[in-house]
Design a protein around this motif. Sequence first.
Motif, short mmCIF file in Angstrom:
data_model
loop_
_atom_site.label_atom_id
_atom_site.label_comp_id
_atom_site.label_asym_id
_atom_site.label_seq_id
_atom_site.Cartn_x
_atom_site.Cartn_y
_atom_site.Cartn_z
N SER A 32 0.81 -1.22 0.00
CA SER A 32 0.00 0.00 0.00
C SER A 32 0.84 1.27 0.00
O SER A 32 0.32 2.36 -0.22
CB SER A 32 -0.94 0.01 1.22
N THR A 33 2.12 1.15 0.24
CA THR A 33 3.01 2.31 0.24
C THR A 33 4.41 1.88 -0.14
O THR A 33 4.76 0.69 -0.03
CB THR A 33 3.02 3.00 1.62
N ALA A 34 5.22 2.80 -0.59
CA ALA A 34 6.60 2.47 -0.96
C ALA A 34 7.51 2.52 0.26
O ALA A 34 7.36 3.39 1.11
CB ALA A 34 7.11 3.46 -2.02
N GLY A 35 8.42 1.56 0.35
CA GLY A 35 9.39 1.56 1.43
C GLY A 35 8.92 0.84 2.68
O GLY A 35 7.77 0.39 2.77
N PRO A 36 9.80 0.72 3.68
CA PRO A 36 9.46 0.06 4.94
C PRO A 36 8.34 0.79 5.67
O PRO A 36 8.09 1.97 5.45
CB PRO A 36 10.77 0.12 5.74
N MET A 37 7.68 0.07 6.58
CA MET A 37 6.56 0.63 7.34
C MET A 37 6.74 0.34 8.82
O MET A 37 7.35 -0.65 9.21
CB MET A 37 5.23 0.05 6.85
N THR A 38 6.19 1.22 9.64
CA THR A 38 6.24 1.00 11.08
C THR A 38 5.14 0.03 11.50
O THR A 38 4.18 -0.22 10.75
CB THR A 38 6.06 2.31 11.85
N LEU A 39 5.28 -0.48 12.70
CA LEU A 39 4.25 -1.37 13.25
C LEU A 39 2.90 -0.66 13.30
O LEU A 39 1.87 -1.23 12.91
CB LEU A 39 4.67 -1.81 14.66
N SER A 40 2.90 0.58 13.73
CA SER A 40 1.64 1.33 13.84
C SER A 40 1.00 1.54 12.48
O SER A 40 -0.23 1.40 12.33
CB SER A 40 1.90 2.69 14.51
N ASP A 41 1.82 1.85 11.48
CA ASP A 41 1.28 2.05 10.12
C ASP A 41 0.65 0.77 9.58
O ASP A 41 -0.42 0.79 8.98
CB ASP A 41 2.39 2.52 9.18
N LEU A 42 1.33 -0.34 9.79
CA LEU A 42 0.82 -1.62 9.29
C LEU A 42 -0.46 -2.03 10.01
O LEU A 42 -1.41 -2.51 9.39
CB LEU A 42 1.89 -2.70 9.45
N ALA A 43 -0.48 -1.86 11.34
CA ALA A 43 -1.67 -2.20 12.11
C ALA A 43 -2.86 -1.36 11.67
O ALA A 43 -3.97 -1.87 11.51
CB ALA A 43 -1.40 -2.00 13.60
N ARG A 44 -2.62 -0.09 11.45
CA ARG A 44 -3.70 0.80 11.03
C ARG A 44 -4.20 0.43 9.62
O ARG A 44 -5.40 0.39 9.36
CB ARG A 44 -3.21 2.24 11.06
N ALA A 45 -3.26 0.16 8.71
CA ALA A 45 -3.64 -0.18 7.34
C ALA A 45 -4.43 -1.48 7.28
O ALA A 45 -5.36 -1.63 6.48
CB ALA A 45 -2.40 -0.29 6.46
#
Length: 261
Positions: A32-45
């Motif tokens: 859903s986005t370019a590059g690495p993601m944080t835990l919070s971003d992944l949980a929210r997505a």
Amino acid sequence: MPKLKRNETEERATDFVESLDRGLRLLQMFGSTAGPMTLSDLARAAELPRATARRILFTLQHGGFVASDGKLFSLTPHVLTLAASYLRSNQLVAVLQPVLDRVATAAQEISSLAVLDGDDVVFIARGSPMRVFSGGLEIGYRLPAFCTSVGRAMLGQFDDAALAARLKTMKRAALTPQSVTDPKLLLAKIAADRAQGFSLVDREAEPHFRSISVPVRRYDDTIVAAINMGAHVDRVPTQELIDRFLPLLREGAVSVRSQLL
């Protein structure tokens, strides 16, 4: 009979593994986005509790599918083994790859194979002159079915009533100023494509790109995929798609019908 249906429903509910479903959903969020993601971003997505997402990510990391520096998470190349398993086991790819290569070489243009996945099309194989994959759509690339030639070629498998209902509920956001989004106009276009046996879409999915597609039918005449070729509008005119590309695509689709089960 009602009892059988109830038992079948209960069995499906029992067989459903929620943790696996959540893990797969989380894996998909990396795209859903370019590059690495944080835990919070992944949980929210993924619409998951942070603690749940954390456990899933650590499980995926243990399996080699995810890497982390302690703060950011990213997919590893090991994820590609899942896609490789699909491609190796898919009969469509095995049968049609030689066709794509032959068509691409004859036309000196990239050819692609796509399947319908819900309201989208997914490109699962392609051929290129001299096997040079420097341009065109990547394998795994998704586009809305309503505004693509491969999508319209495959949507033609539905009768008008079923197609009208499907078009009414699917998302039809315009990708370019030329995108047709009105369900009645789309129904008419797809019905016309069904009658003529091919679909030509001009700058509806990409601003400067036009493509032509034919449906791929298996032995019983069921549409199971579509193959296409396309080019930049400044390089290949519409009539050339019909005169030069369409015969190659049609011959390729017909040649594999008896091989597809």
